[in-house]
Design an enzyme around this catalytic site. Structure first.
Site, PDB file in Angstrom:
ATOM      1  N   GLU A   1       0.818  -1.220   0.000  1.00 17.93           N
ATOM      2  CA  GLU A   1       0.000   0.000   0.000  1.00 17.93           C
ATOM      3  C   GLU A   1       0.849   1.266   0.000  1.00 17.93           C
ATOM      4  O   GLU A   1       0.355   2.342  -0.331  1.00 17.93           O
ATOM      5  CB  GLU A   1      -0.969  -0.021   1.186  1.00 17.93           C
ATOM      6  CG  GLU A   1      -1.844  -1.261   1.137  1.00 17.93           C
ATOM      7  CD  GLU A   1      -3.035  -1.248   2.085  1.00 17.93           C
ATOM      8  OE1 GLU A   1      -3.461  -0.154   2.476  1.00 17.93           O
ATOM      9  OE2 GLU A   1      -3.520  -2.335   2.411  1.00 17.93           O
TER      10      GLU A   1
ATOM     11  N   TYR B   1      -2.785   4.796   7.298  1.00 19.58           N
ATOM     12  CA  TYR B   1      -2.079   3.521   7.499  1.00 19.58           C
ATOM     13  C   TYR B   1      -0.868   3.424   6.570  1.00 19.58           C
ATOM     14  O   TYR B   1       0.270   3.215   7.026  1.00 19.58           O
ATOM     15  CB  TYR B   1      -3.028   2.332   7.251  1.00 19.58           C
ATOM     16  CG  TYR B   1      -2.305   1.014   7.043  1.00 19.58           C
ATOM     17  CD1 TYR B   1      -1.572   0.429   8.082  1.00 19.58           C
ATOM     18  CD2 TYR B   1      -2.328   0.362   5.807  1.00 19.58           C
ATOM     19  CE1 TYR B   1      -0.892  -0.778   7.888  1.00 19.58           C
ATOM     20  CE2 TYR B   1      -1.652  -0.842   5.611  1.00 19.58           C
ATOM     21  CZ  TYR B   1      -0.934  -1.402   6.652  1.00 19.58           C
ATOM     22  OH  TYR B   1      -0.258  -2.584   6.457  1.00 19.58           O
TER      23      TYR B   1
HETATM   24  P1  NAD Z   1      -2.495  -7.582  12.933  1.00 17.50           P
HETATM   25  O1  NAD Z   1      -3.202  -6.308  13.248  1.00 17.50           O
HETATM   26  O2  NAD Z   1      -3.273  -8.849  12.856  1.00 17.50           O
HETATM   27  O3  NAD Z   1      -1.322  -7.809  13.983  1.00 17.50           O
HETATM   28  C1  NAD Z   1      -0.536  -6.764  14.483  1.00 17.50           C
HETATM   29  C2  NAD Z   1       0.018  -7.203  15.839  1.00 17.50           C
HETATM   30  O4  NAD Z   1       0.832  -6.141  16.346  1.00 17.50           O
HETATM   31  C3  NAD Z   1      -1.080  -7.475  16.881  1.00 17.50           C
HETATM   32  O5  NAD Z   1      -0.814  -8.679  17.540  1.00 17.50           O
HETATM   33  C4  NAD Z   1      -0.974  -6.284  17.830  1.00 17.50           C
HETATM   34  O6  NAD Z   1      -1.361  -6.598  19.151  1.00 17.50           O
HETATM   35  C5  NAD Z   1       0.515  -5.951  17.723  1.00 17.50           C
HETATM   36  N1  NAD Z   1       0.789  -4.556  18.083  1.00 17.50           N
HETATM   37  C6  NAD Z   1       0.102  -3.447  17.674  1.00 17.50           C
HETATM   38  N2  NAD Z   1       0.634  -2.346  18.253  1.00 17.50           N
HETATM   39  C7  NAD Z   1       1.676  -2.769  19.022  1.00 17.50           C
HETATM   40  C8  NAD Z   1       2.616  -2.109  19.857  1.00 17.50           C
HETATM   41  N3  NAD Z   1       2.587  -0.773  20.015  1.00 17.50           N
HETATM   42  N4  NAD Z   1       3.542  -2.848  20.510  1.00 17.50           N
HETATM   43  C9  NAD Z   1       3.572  -4.204  20.369  1.00 17.50           C
HETATM   44  N5  NAD Z   1       2.708  -4.881  19.604  1.00 17.50           N
HETATM   45  C10 NAD Z   1       1.771  -4.172  18.929  1.00 17.50           C
HETATM   46  O7  NAD Z   1      -1.725  -7.277  11.566  1.00 17.50           O
HETATM   47  P2  NAD Z   1      -1.215  -8.287  10.442  1.00 17.50           P
HETATM   48  O8  NAD Z   1      -2.223  -8.321   9.362  1.00 17.50           O
HETATM   49  O9  NAD Z   1      -0.733  -9.544  11.070  1.00 17.50           O
HETATM   50  O10 NAD Z   1       0.033  -7.464   9.893  1.00 17.50           O
HETATM   51  C11 NAD Z   1       1.344  -7.690  10.403  1.00 17.50           C
HETATM   52  C12 NAD Z   1       2.335  -6.826   9.638  1.00 17.50           C
HETATM   53  O11 NAD Z   1       2.289  -7.145   8.259  1.00 17.50           O
HETATM   54  C13 NAD Z   1       2.035  -5.330   9.742  1.00 17.50           C
HETATM   55  O12 NAD Z   1       3.253  -4.645   9.864  1.00 17.50           O
HETATM   56  C14 NAD Z   1       1.350  -4.998   8.421  1.00 17.50           C
HETATM   57  O13 NAD Z   1       1.598  -3.665   8.050  1.00 17.50           O
HETATM   58  C15 NAD Z   1       2.035  -5.976   7.490  1.00 17.50           C
HETATM   59  N6  NAD Z   1       1.253  -6.410   6.317  1.00 17.50           N
HETATM   60  C16 NAD Z   1      -0.009  -6.913   6.455  1.00 17.50           C
HETATM   61  C17 NAD Z   1      -0.702  -7.354   5.340  1.00 17.50           C
HETATM   62  C18 NAD Z   1      -2.064  -7.952   5.457  1.00 17.50           C
HETATM   63  O14 NAD Z   1      -2.692  -8.246   4.417  1.00 17.50           O
HETATM   64  N7  NAD Z   1      -2.591  -8.219   6.631  1.00 17.50           N
HETATM   65  C19 NAD Z   1      -0.109  -7.252   4.078  1.00 17.50           C
HETATM   66  C20 NAD Z   1       1.191  -6.731   3.978  1.00 17.50           C
HETATM   67  C21 NAD Z   1       1.867  -6.317   5.111  1.00 17.50           C
HETATM   68  P1  TYD Z   2      -9.076  -4.938   3.826  1.00 18.30           P
HETATM   69  O1  TYD Z   2      -9.199  -6.386   4.197  1.00 18.30           O
HETATM   70  O2  TYD Z   2      -9.475  -3.909   4.824  1.00 18.30           O
HETATM   71  O3  TYD Z   2      -7.591  -4.715   3.318  1.00 18.30           O
HETATM   72  P2  TYD Z   2      -6.905  -3.398   2.613  1.00 18.30           P
HETATM   73  O4  TYD Z   2      -7.776  -2.240   2.754  1.00 18.30           O
HETATM   74  O5  TYD Z   2      -5.663  -3.272   3.412  1.00 18.30           O
HETATM   75  O6  TYD Z   2      -6.656  -3.785   1.187  1.00 18.30           O
HETATM   76  O7  TYD Z   2      -9.941  -4.677   2.532  1.00 18.30           O
HETATM   77  C1  TYD Z   2      -9.712  -5.368   1.322  1.00 18.30           C
HETATM   78  C2  TYD Z   2     -10.589  -4.716   0.272  1.00 18.30           C
HETATM   79  O8  TYD Z   2     -11.957  -4.965   0.589  1.00 18.30           O
HETATM   80  C3  TYD Z   2     -10.437  -3.208   0.197  1.00 18.30           C
HETATM   81  O9  TYD Z   2     -10.557  -2.797  -1.166  1.00 18.30           O
HETATM   82  C4  TYD Z   2     -11.638  -2.679   0.981  1.00 18.30           C
HETATM   83  C5  TYD Z   2     -12.694  -3.746   0.753  1.00 18.30           C
HETATM   84  N1  TYD Z   2     -13.642  -3.957   1.868  1.00 18.30           N
HETATM   85  C6  TYD Z   2     -15.014  -3.938   1.627  1.00 18.30           C
HETATM   86  O10 TYD Z   2     -15.487  -3.733   0.487  1.00 18.30           O
HETATM   87  N2  TYD Z   2     -15.861  -4.163   2.678  1.00 18.30           N
HETATM   88  C7  TYD Z   2     -15.418  -4.392   3.941  1.00 18.30           C
HETATM   89  O11 TYD Z   2     -16.228  -4.563   4.892  1.00 18.30           O
HETATM   90  C8  TYD Z   2     -13.988  -4.420   4.173  1.00 18.30           C
HETATM   91  C9  TYD Z   2     -13.437  -4.665   5.553  1.00 18.30           C
HETATM   92  C10 TYD Z   2     -13.144  -4.206   3.098  1.00 18.30           C
END
Ligand code: NAD
Ligand code: TYD
Length: 353
Positions: free
Chosen positions: A135, A159
């Site tokens: 992103e 974010y």
């Molecule tokens: P998540 O929100 O499920 O997990 C984040 C974790 O960080 C949680 O366990 C939370 O308690 C912990 N946390 C938050 N603030 C904190 C703090 N101040 N100190 C210590 N711990 C803290 O997120 P996720 O989806 O598992 O994402 C993990 C990483 O991967 C993030 O850095 C995110 O930017 C990155 N990421 C996520 C996605 C995705 O699709 N979910 C994709 C690419 C990158």
């Molecule tokens: P999300 O899982 O929040 O991931 P990101 O915004 O980081 O890509 O959302 C994935 C896509 O789905 C995004 O284009 C927003 C859309 N979305 C909905 O249409 N409805 C929903 O309730 C949510 C949570 C996401």
């Protein structure tokens, strides 16, 4: 050499999947630092507590004393940094926490690790791997080329702006101090243990509960979906094979429109869930678009394929089916998460739209 790793955010979605991956595939100490906020859940690490090599520490990555003490006490040589505020919608409602954890927290970790790395004589095998997102590159046109590692940063949400800031700090620590940082930028993940406010688990649970399926805007936004296991394998590869200072894009070569995912989930739930309160497709509700909603993300993964030999192993149909089955078989995991805080968040989200 056996590594002693600190995994921040290891109780969250991707972090916990990674901790399980790490403990299955590697020896050595694994210390998790997690604030155990709304998305961090001890249950995600069930089965590991009690093992000598594993420790879960509840704490904030912004707490410089705690972080420094932990690095020293546990003789950490490797940080894998997942901890973050991770949900775009929450960042729109309250950006301050995103700047604090994602920017200040990452800075705090980098500083503590720099101090340790320097006092230990700058060992060549120390690593700080910063986990980031696609992103940061902004939004693509419907038919433009995918993001590469040299695409200019253009974050559009609080974010992604906060993640971009943290990426720049990690990069600067390599260029300024020579500290061995690595950065991975990954596309949207799906799989077990994802907190149920993200698209895929939210839709599954709402179908089970007979609640509306909120599709933002026209539902034509595109994301590049990757199974979380593939992401974990990619991070492992980068950690062990990449050179300090390297950056890798990670993605699924799997671009899907939101509305198509929602349709697939409706059909899978209809097939697998048994009796449902309402036919799933009837629950689809188009709602006001997310402000600044990025139209399309897609990752060019040629670099990691060519240099590290990693490619996604899951095909999306199989991965999505397994994920739906996981949520159906783990009601005891997600039911307690539908707390007052979770409900309050939705009131605020839709109250503002
Ligand atoms: P998540 O929100 O499920 O997990 C984040 C974790 O960080 C949680 O366990 C939370 O308690 C912990 N946390 C938050 N603030 C904190 C703090 N101040 N100190 C210590 N711990 C803290 O997120 P996720 O989806 O598992 O994402 C993990 C990483 O991967 C993030 O850095 C995110 O930017 C990155 N990421 C996520 C996605 C995705 O699709 N979910 C994709 C690419 C990158
Ligand atoms: P999300 O899982 O929040 O991931 P990101 O915004 O980081 O890509 O959302 C994935 C896509 O789905 C995004 O284009 C927003 C859309 N979305 C909905 O249409 N409805 C929903 O309730 C949510 C949570 C996401």
């Amino acid at each position: 050499m056996t590594k002693r790793v600190l995994i921040t955010g290891g109780a969250g979605f991707i972090g916990s999947n990674f901790v399980h991956h790490w403990c299955k595939n590697h020896e050595g100490r694994a210390v998790v630092l997690d604030i155990l906020g709304y998305a961090g859940n001890k249950e995600n690490l069930a089965g590991l507590e009690g093992q000598d090599r594993f420790r879960l520490v509840k704490g904030d990555i912004c707490d410089s004393q705690l972080v420094a003490a932990l690095l020293a006490e546990e003789e950490i040589d490797t940080v894998i940094h997942f901890a973050a505020e991770s949900h775009v919608d929450r960042s729109i409602l309250g950006p301050a926490a995103f700047v604090q954890t994602n920017v200040v927290g990452t800075f705090t970790l980098l500083e503590a690790f720099r101090d340790r790395w320097q006092t230990q004589g700058k060992p060549a095998d120390y690593r700080f791997l910063h986990v980031s997102t696609d992103e940061v590159y902004g939004s693509l046109e419907a038919d433009g080329p995918a993001f590469t590692e040299t695409t200019p940063y253009a974050p559009n949400s609080p974010y992604s702006a906060s993640k971009a800031g943290s990426d720049h700090l990690a990069r600067a620590y390599f260029h300024t101090y020579g500290m061995p940082t690595l950065i991975t930028n990954c596309s949207n993940n799906y799989g077990p243990y994802q907190f149920p406010e993200k698209l895929i688990p939210l839709m599954c649970l709402n179908i089970l509960l007979g609640k509306p399926l909120p599709v933002y805007g026209d539902g034509q936004n595109v994301r590049d979906w990757l199974h979380v296991s593939d992401h974990c394998a990619a991070i492992d590869g980068v950690l062990h094979q990449a050179n300090p200072g390297d950056v890798y894009n990670i993605g699924g070569n799997n671009q899907v429109k939101n509305i198509d995912i929602v349709h697939q989930l409706c059909d899978l739930m209809g097939e697998l869930a048994g009796d449902l309160p309402q036919p799933p497709r009837e629950l689809i509700t188009f709602v006001t678009d997310r402000p600044g909603h990025d139209r399309r993300y897609a990752m060019d993964i040629a670099k990691i394929q060519r240099e590290l030999g990693w490619s996604p192993a899951y095909d999306f149909a199989t991965g999505l089916r397994q994920t739906v089955e996981w949520y159906l078989n783990h009601r005891d995991w997600w039911q307690p998460l539908l707390s007052d805080e979770y409900k309050g968040y939705y009131d605020r989200l839709y109250g503002d739209r």
